[in-house]
Design a protein around this motif. Structure first.
Motif, PDB file in Angstrom:
ATOM      1  N   ARG A  73       0.760  -1.260  -0.012  1.00  0.00           N
ATOM      2  CA  ARG A  73       0.048   0.111  -0.009  1.00  0.00           C
ATOM      3  C   ARG A  73       0.931   1.129  -0.205  1.00  0.00           C
ATOM      4  NH1 ARG A  73      -2.630  -3.963   3.110  1.00  0.00           N
ATOM      5  NH2 ARG A  73      -0.997  -3.534   4.698  1.00  0.00           N
ATOM      6  N   LEU A  74       0.637   2.103  -0.746  1.00  0.00           N
ATOM      7  CA  LEU A  74       1.126   3.566  -0.690  1.00  0.00           C
ATOM      8  C   LEU A  74       0.177   4.699  -0.217  1.00  0.00           C
ATOM      9  CD1 LEU A  74       3.355   5.602  -1.761  1.00  0.00           C
ATOM     10  CD2 LEU A  74       2.341   5.749  -3.739  1.00  0.00           C
ATOM     11  N   TYR A  75       0.626   5.226   0.997  1.00  0.00           N
ATOM     12  CA  TYR A  75       0.017   6.470   1.484  1.00  0.00           C
ATOM     13  C   TYR A  75       0.628   7.590   1.221  1.00  0.00           C
ATOM     14  CZ  TYR A  75      -2.804   3.381   4.526  1.00  0.00           C
ATOM     15  OH  TYR A  75      -3.639   2.342   5.060  1.00  0.00           O
ATOM     16  N   MET A  76      -0.169   8.697   0.566  1.00  0.00           N
ATOM     17  CA  MET A  76       0.333  10.015   0.411  1.00  0.00           C
ATOM     18  C   MET A  76      -0.277  10.893   1.175  1.00  0.00           C
ATOM     19  SD  MET A  76       0.760   9.972  -3.937  1.00  0.00           S
ATOM     20  CE  MET A  76      -0.581   8.627  -4.431  1.00  0.00           C
ATOM     21  N   LEU A  77       0.297  11.250   2.292  1.00  0.00           N
ATOM     22  CA  LEU A  77      -0.385  12.092   3.318  1.00  0.00           C
ATOM     23  C   LEU A  77       0.119  13.779   2.920  1.00  0.00           C
ATOM     24  CD1 LEU A  77       0.848  10.112   6.499  1.00  0.00           C
ATOM     25  CD2 LEU A  77      -1.136   9.650   4.948  1.00  0.00           C
ATOM     26  N   GLY A  78      -0.774  14.339   2.797  1.00  0.00           N
ATOM     27  CA  GLY A  78      -0.643  15.884   2.316  1.00  0.00           C
ATOM     28  C   GLY A  78      -1.617  16.886   3.201  1.00  0.00           C
ATOM     29  N   ARG A 103       2.826  -0.497  -9.231  1.00  0.00           N
ATOM     30  CA  ARG A 103       3.559  -0.656  -8.058  1.00  0.00           C
ATOM     31  C   ARG A 103       2.854  -1.112  -6.851  1.00  0.00           C
ATOM     32  NH1 ARG A 103       9.553   2.451  -8.007  1.00  0.00           N
ATOM     33  NH2 ARG A 103       9.416   2.881 -10.292  1.00  0.00           N
ATOM     34  N   PHE A 104       1.548  -0.732  -6.457  1.00  0.00           N
ATOM     35  CA  PHE A 104       1.040  -0.839  -5.412  1.00  0.00           C
ATOM     36  C   PHE A 104      -0.471  -1.438  -5.528  1.00  0.00           C
ATOM     37  CE2 PHE A 104       4.279   2.434  -4.704  1.00  0.00           C
ATOM     38  CZ  PHE A 104       5.037   2.047  -3.318  1.00  0.00           C
ATOM     39  N   LYS A 138      -8.212   0.912  -6.834  1.00  0.00           N
ATOM     40  CA  LYS A 138      -7.083   0.947  -6.130  1.00  0.00           C
ATOM     41  C   LYS A 138      -7.045   2.229  -5.281  1.00  0.00           C
ATOM     42  CE  LYS A 138      -3.943  -2.328  -8.375  1.00  0.00           C
ATOM     43  NZ  LYS A 138      -2.532  -2.336  -8.884  1.00  0.00           N
ATOM     44  N   LEU A 139      -7.486   3.705  -6.130  1.00  0.00           N
ATOM     45  CA  LEU A 139      -7.298   4.737  -5.238  1.00  0.00           C
ATOM     46  C   LEU A 139      -8.370   5.083  -4.065  1.00  0.00           C
ATOM     47  CD1 LEU A 139      -5.917   7.614  -5.294  1.00  0.00           C
ATOM     48  CD2 LEU A 139      -7.701   8.122  -6.928  1.00  0.00           C
ATOM     49  N   PRO A 189       5.459  -1.075   8.635  1.00  0.00           N
ATOM     50  CA  PRO A 189       6.552  -0.930   7.650  1.00  0.00           C
ATOM     51  C   PRO A 189       6.895  -2.018   6.819  1.00  0.00           C
ATOM     52  CG  PRO A 189       7.186  -0.848  10.118  1.00  0.00           C
ATOM     53  CD  PRO A 189       5.934  -1.314  10.269  1.00  0.00           C
ATOM     54  N   ALA A 190       6.564  -3.242   7.095  1.00  0.00           N
ATOM     55  CA  ALA A 190       6.825  -4.323   6.130  1.00  0.00           C
ATOM     56  C   ALA A 190       5.968  -4.332   4.854  1.00  0.00           C
ATOM     57  CB  ALA A 190       6.668  -5.611   6.816  1.00  0.00           C
ATOM     58  N   GLU A 191       4.757  -3.517   5.037  1.00  0.00           N
ATOM     59  CA  GLU A 191       4.001  -3.589   3.576  1.00  0.00           C
ATOM     60  C   GLU A 191       3.597  -2.293   3.214  1.00  0.00           C
ATOM     61  OE1 GLU A 191       1.158  -7.582   4.728  1.00  0.00           O
ATOM     62  OE2 GLU A 191       0.537  -5.531   5.314  1.00  0.00           O
ATOM     63  N   ASP A 192       3.576  -1.206   4.262  1.00  0.00           N
ATOM     64  CA  ASP A 192       2.885   0.071   4.013  1.00  0.00           C
ATOM     65  C   ASP A 192       4.058   1.085   3.696  1.00  0.00           C
ATOM     66  OD1 ASP A 192       0.175  -0.499   4.348  1.00  0.00           O
ATOM     67  OD2 ASP A 192       0.694  -0.611   6.430  1.00  0.00           O
ATOM     68  N   ARG A 193       4.067   1.726   2.308  1.00  0.00           N
ATOM     69  CA  ARG A 193       4.894   2.924   2.129  1.00  0.00           C
ATOM     70  C   ARG A 193       4.293   4.275   2.288  1.00  0.00           C
ATOM     71  NH1 ARG A 193       7.278  -0.249   3.627  1.00  0.00           N
ATOM     72  NH2 ARG A 193       8.320  -1.858   2.709  1.00  0.00           N
ATOM     73  N   VAL A 194       4.998   5.394   2.900  1.00  0.00           N
ATOM     74  CA  VAL A 194       4.214   6.625   2.988  1.00  0.00           C
ATOM     75  C   VAL A 194       5.211   7.676   2.333  1.00  0.00           C
ATOM     76  CG1 VAL A 194       3.607   8.124   4.663  1.00  0.00           C
ATOM     77  CG2 VAL A 194       3.623   5.512   5.148  1.00  0.00           C
TER      78      VAL A 194
END
Length: 271
Positions: free
Chosen positions: A123-128, A148-149, A187-188, A225-230
Protein backbone atom coordinates in the motif's frame (compact mmCIF):
# COMPACT_ATOMS: atom_id res chain seq x y z
CA UNK A 1 -5.79 12.27 -48.75
CA UNK A 2 -2.33 11.65 -47.30
CA UNK A 3 -1.41 11.33 -43.64
CA UNK A 4 -0.30 14.66 -42.29
CA UNK A 5 2.86 14.86 -40.21
CA UNK A 6 2.23 16.54 -36.87
CA UNK A 7 4.98 19.00 -36.06
CA UNK A 8 6.72 18.58 -32.72
CA UNK A 9 6.05 21.38 -30.23
CA UNK A 10 8.56 24.18 -30.59
CA UNK A 11 11.07 24.54 -27.73
CA UNK A 12 10.26 27.28 -25.23
CA UNK A 13 12.34 30.40 -24.98
CA UNK A 14 15.11 30.23 -22.41
CA UNK A 15 16.25 32.92 -20.01
CA UNK A 16 19.37 31.79 -18.18
CA UNK A 17 18.51 28.82 -15.94
CA UNK A 18 14.80 29.18 -16.77
CA UNK A 19 12.37 28.36 -19.55
CA UNK A 20 9.80 31.02 -20.42
CA UNK A 21 6.37 29.36 -20.54
CA UNK A 22 2.92 30.80 -21.18
CA UNK A 23 -0.05 30.48 -18.82
CA UNK A 24 -2.85 28.38 -20.36
CA UNK A 25 -5.34 28.11 -17.45
CA UNK A 26 -5.93 29.74 -14.04
CA UNK A 27 -8.35 28.58 -11.33
CA UNK A 28 -8.94 30.66 -8.18
CA UNK A 29 -10.37 28.26 -5.61
CA UNK A 30 -10.58 30.63 -2.62
CA UNK A 31 -9.10 33.94 -1.46
CA UNK A 32 -6.02 31.96 -0.39
CA UNK A 33 -5.61 29.20 -2.98
CA UNK A 34 -5.26 29.00 -6.76
CA UNK A 35 -3.96 26.71 -9.49
CA UNK A 36 -2.52 27.40 -12.92
CA UNK A 37 -1.13 25.58 -15.94
CA UNK A 38 1.55 26.55 -18.40
CA UNK A 39 2.96 25.30 -21.66
CA UNK A 40 5.72 22.70 -21.31
CA UNK A 41 8.98 22.66 -23.21
CA UNK A 42 9.24 19.27 -24.97
CA UNK A 43 12.77 18.90 -23.60
CA UNK A 44 11.74 19.26 -19.93
CA UNK A 45 11.76 15.82 -18.31
CA UNK A 46 10.67 15.07 -14.75
CA UNK A 47 9.39 12.25 -12.55
CA UNK A 48 5.90 12.52 -11.10
CA UNK A 49 6.26 13.96 -7.57
CA UNK A 50 9.24 16.21 -8.30
CA UNK A 51 9.36 19.99 -7.91
CA UNK A 52 10.80 22.80 -9.99
CA UNK A 53 11.56 26.47 -9.45
CA UNK A 54 8.69 28.68 -10.68
CA UNK A 55 8.27 32.43 -10.73
CA UNK A 56 8.26 35.74 -12.53
CA UNK A 57 10.78 38.20 -13.84
CA UNK A 58 10.70 41.25 -11.54
CA UNK A 59 12.87 44.29 -12.25
CA UNK A 60 14.85 42.26 -14.76
CA UNK A 61 15.63 39.45 -12.29
CA UNK A 62 13.98 36.07 -11.66
CA UNK A 63 11.89 35.88 -8.48
CA UNK A 64 11.19 32.19 -7.93
CA UNK A 65 10.30 29.54 -5.34
CA UNK A 66 10.00 25.75 -5.33
CA UNK A 67 6.70 24.32 -6.53
CA UNK A 68 5.71 20.69 -6.82
CA UNK A 69 4.58 19.88 -10.35
CA UNK A 70 0.91 18.91 -9.97
CA UNK A 71 0.59 17.41 -13.45
CA UNK A 72 1.84 13.86 -14.16
CA UNK A 73 5.06 13.25 -16.06
CA UNK A 74 3.17 12.25 -19.23
CA UNK A 75 1.12 15.46 -19.51
CA UNK A 76 1.91 18.05 -22.18
CA UNK A 77 1.31 20.98 -19.79
CA UNK A 78 2.67 21.87 -16.35
CA UNK A 79 0.23 22.41 -13.49
CA UNK A 80 0.88 24.08 -10.12
CA UNK A 81 -1.16 24.55 -6.92
CA UNK A 82 -0.34 27.64 -4.86
CA UNK A 83 -1.21 29.61 -1.80
CA UNK A 84 -1.67 33.38 -1.96
CA UNK A 85 0.46 35.29 0.54
CA UNK A 86 -0.81 38.87 0.24
CA UNK A 87 2.51 40.44 1.22
CA UNK A 88 4.65 37.60 -0.15
CA UNK A 89 7.28 38.80 -2.61
CA UNK A 90 6.28 36.17 -5.20
CA UNK A 91 2.71 34.97 -4.63
CA UNK A 92 1.36 38.51 -4.16
CA UNK A 93 2.30 38.92 -7.85
CA UNK A 94 1.81 35.37 -9.12
CA UNK A 95 -1.83 35.27 -8.00
CA UNK A 96 -2.60 37.95 -10.60
CA UNK A 97 -1.39 36.00 -13.64
CA UNK A 98 -3.76 35.56 -16.56
CA UNK A 99 -3.89 33.24 -19.58
CA UNK A 100 -1.17 34.28 -22.01
CA UNK A 101 1.19 35.71 -19.37
CA UNK A 102 4.80 34.54 -19.17
CA UNK A 103 6.06 32.46 -16.23
CA UNK A 104 9.60 31.29 -15.52
CA UNK A 105 10.08 27.52 -15.08
CA UNK A 106 13.40 26.09 -13.88
CA UNK A 107 15.15 23.66 -16.21
CA UNK A 108 16.12 21.14 -13.49
CA UNK A 109 13.26 19.34 -11.72
CA UNK A 110 14.30 17.54 -8.53
CA UNK A 111 12.88 16.27 -5.23
CA UNK A 112 12.51 13.26 -2.96
CA UNK A 113 8.81 12.45 -3.48
CA UNK A 114 9.42 9.88 -6.19
CA UNK A 115 8.64 6.17 -6.32
CA UNK A 116 12.31 5.29 -6.62
CA UNK A 117 12.89 6.52 -3.06
CA UNK A 118 10.67 3.75 -1.67
CA UNK A 119 11.12 0.03 -1.22
CA UNK A 120 8.44 -2.19 -2.80
CA UNK A 121 5.27 -2.54 -0.72
CA UNK A 122 1.55 -3.37 -0.80
CA UNK A 123 0.00 0.00 0.00
CA UNK A 124 1.12 3.56 -0.74
CA UNK A 125 -0.06 6.37 1.51
CA UNK A 126 0.40 9.96 0.33
CA UNK A 127 -0.23 12.23 3.33
CA UNK A 128 -0.64 15.91 2.43
CA UNK A 129 -1.77 19.12 4.10
CA UNK A 130 -2.82 22.30 2.28
CA UNK A 131 -0.95 22.76 -1.00
CA UNK A 132 1.10 19.71 0.00
CA UNK A 133 -1.52 17.92 -2.08
CA UNK A 134 0.30 19.04 -5.25
CA UNK A 135 2.73 16.11 -5.67
CA UNK A 136 -0.13 13.66 -5.07
CA UNK A 137 -2.01 15.29 -7.98
CA UNK A 138 0.93 14.26 -10.13
CA UNK A 139 1.49 10.79 -8.69
CA UNK A 140 -2.21 9.83 -8.51
CA UNK A 141 -2.43 10.38 -12.27
CA UNK A 142 0.66 8.28 -13.04
CA UNK A 143 0.01 4.66 -14.13
CA UNK A 144 3.35 3.54 -12.62
CA UNK A 145 1.94 4.14 -9.11
CA UNK A 146 -0.86 1.64 -9.69
CA UNK A 147 1.49 -0.92 -11.21
CA UNK A 148 3.65 -0.87 -8.08
CA UNK A 149 0.97 -0.85 -5.34
CA UNK A 150 -2.23 -2.76 -4.60
CA UNK A 151 -3.83 0.19 -2.79
CA UNK A 152 -3.10 3.91 -3.18
CA UNK A 153 -4.36 6.28 -0.45
CA UNK A 154 -4.33 10.06 -0.86
CA UNK A 155 -5.08 12.09 2.28
CA UNK A 156 -5.68 15.84 2.22
CA UNK A 157 -5.96 17.76 5.49
CA UNK A 158 -7.15 21.41 5.37
CA UNK A 159 -8.61 24.01 7.71
CA UNK A 160 -11.90 24.75 5.91
CA UNK A 161 -14.13 22.60 3.71
CA UNK A 162 -13.68 25.15 0.88
CA UNK A 163 -9.96 24.29 0.89
CA UNK A 164 -10.62 20.71 -0.26
CA UNK A 165 -9.70 21.63 -3.82
CA UNK A 166 -9.45 18.81 -6.36
CA UNK A 167 -11.91 16.72 -4.33
CA UNK A 168 -13.96 16.03 -7.46
CA UNK A 169 -10.85 14.87 -9.30
CA UNK A 170 -10.18 12.14 -6.74
CA UNK A 171 -13.78 11.17 -6.00
CA UNK A 172 -15.24 11.23 -9.51
CA UNK A 173 -13.00 12.21 -12.41
CA UNK A 174 -10.04 9.86 -11.94
CA UNK A 175 -12.04 6.68 -11.19
CA UNK A 176 -14.17 7.40 -14.28
CA UNK A 177 -11.38 8.60 -16.55
CA UNK A 178 -11.59 7.12 -20.04
CA UNK A 179 -7.92 6.12 -20.06
CA UNK A 180 -6.84 5.82 -16.40
CA UNK A 181 -10.13 4.80 -14.79
CA UNK A 182 -9.70 1.08 -15.29
CA UNK A 183 -6.47 0.97 -13.27
CA UNK A 184 -7.35 3.79 -10.83
CA UNK A 185 -10.87 2.88 -9.71
CA UNK A 186 -10.06 -0.42 -7.93
CA UNK A 187 -7.01 0.98 -6.12
CA UNK A 188 -7.35 4.71 -5.33
CA UNK A 189 -8.73 5.80 -1.95
CA UNK A 190 -9.21 9.51 -1.16
CA UNK A 191 -9.36 10.61 2.50
CA UNK A 192 -10.15 14.32 3.04
CA UNK A 193 -10.05 15.76 6.57
CA UNK A 194 -10.93 19.22 7.93
CA UNK A 195 -9.58 20.72 11.16
CA UNK A 196 -11.63 23.90 11.78
CA UNK A 197 -15.14 23.18 10.47
CA UNK A 198 -17.67 20.37 10.77
CA UNK A 199 -17.03 17.67 8.19
CA UNK A 200 -17.54 13.92 7.84
CA UNK A 201 -13.89 13.44 8.79
CA UNK A 202 -12.53 15.98 11.27
CA UNK A 203 -9.09 16.40 12.80
CA UNK A 204 -5.37 16.58 12.11
CA UNK A 205 -4.03 13.65 10.15
CA UNK A 206 -1.54 12.89 12.95
CA UNK A 207 -4.40 12.46 15.44
CA UNK A 208 -6.43 10.33 13.02
CA UNK A 209 -3.42 8.05 12.55
CA UNK A 210 -2.63 7.88 16.28
CA UNK A 211 -6.22 7.01 17.24
CA UNK A 212 -6.52 4.50 14.42
CA UNK A 213 -9.55 6.38 13.05
CA UNK A 214 -8.05 6.75 9.57
CA UNK A 215 -7.51 3.00 9.23
CA UNK A 216 -11.00 2.20 10.56
CA UNK A 217 -12.56 4.68 8.12
CA UNK A 218 -10.63 3.19 5.20
CA UNK A 219 -11.06 -0.42 6.29
CA UNK A 220 -7.30 -0.95 6.15
CA UNK A 221 -4.82 -2.32 8.71
CA UNK A 222 -2.65 0.09 10.77
CA UNK A 223 0.72 1.16 9.40
CA UNK A 224 3.16 -1.70 9.03
CA UNK A 225 6.67 -0.94 7.75
CA UNK A 226 6.80 -4.39 6.13
CA UNK A 227 3.89 -3.55 3.82
CA UNK A 228 3.02 0.16 3.84
CA UNK A 229 4.98 2.91 2.13
CA UNK A 230 4.39 6.57 3.00
CA UNK A 231 5.04 9.92 1.32
CA UNK A 232 4.74 13.18 3.26
CA UNK A 233 4.23 16.77 2.07
CA UNK A 234 2.94 19.77 4.01
CA UNK A 235 3.84 22.35 6.62
CA UNK A 236 7.06 21.91 8.64
CA UNK A 237 5.32 21.22 11.96
CA UNK A 238 3.03 18.49 10.63
CA UNK A 239 5.95 16.94 8.74
CA UNK A 240 7.99 16.79 11.93
CA UNK A 241 5.09 15.17 13.79
CA UNK A 242 4.41 12.63 11.03
CA UNK A 243 8.10 11.78 10.75
CA UNK A 244 8.28 11.15 14.51
CA UNK A 245 5.13 9.01 14.37
CA UNK A 246 6.45 6.87 11.55
CA UNK A 247 9.91 6.41 13.03
CA UNK A 248 8.40 5.35 16.34
CA UNK A 249 6.74 2.54 14.37
CA UNK A 250 10.07 1.47 12.88
CA UNK A 251 9.87 3.33 9.57
CA UNK A 252 13.15 4.29 7.89
CA UNK A 253 13.40 7.39 5.69
CA UNK A 254 14.35 6.65 2.09
CA UNK A 255 16.04 8.41 -0.79
CA UNK A 256 16.79 7.58 -4.41
CA UNK A 257 20.28 6.51 -3.33
CA UNK A 258 18.93 4.40 -0.45
CA UNK A 259 15.21 3.50 -0.85
CA UNK A 260 13.31 3.24 2.43
CA UNK A 261 9.85 2.96 3.97
CA UNK A 262 8.88 6.64 3.69
CA UNK A 263 9.98 9.88 2.01
CA UNK A 264 9.20 13.55 2.68
CA UNK A 265 9.80 16.87 0.95
CA UNK A 266 11.55 19.70 2.83
CA UNK A 267 11.92 22.18 -0.01
CA UNK A 268 8.89 24.42 0.45
CA UNK A 269 8.53 27.78 2.15
CA UNK A 270 5.67 30.27 1.93
CA UNK A 271 6.53 33.35 -0.15
Amino acid sequence: MTDATVAAPAPSKARGAFLVERVTWVQHWTDELFSFRTTRDPGLRFQSGQFVMVGLEVDGKPLVRAYSIASPAWHDELEFYSIKVQNGPLTSRLQNIKVGDEVLIGKKPTGTLVLDGLKPGKRLYMLGTGTGLAPWLSLARDPDVYERFETVVVTHTVRQVADLNYRELFETELPNDEILGEIVAPKLRYYPTVTREPFKTQGRITDLIASGQMFRDLGLPPFNPAEDRVMLCGGPSVLADLKAQLEAMGYVEGSIAQPGDYVLERAFVET
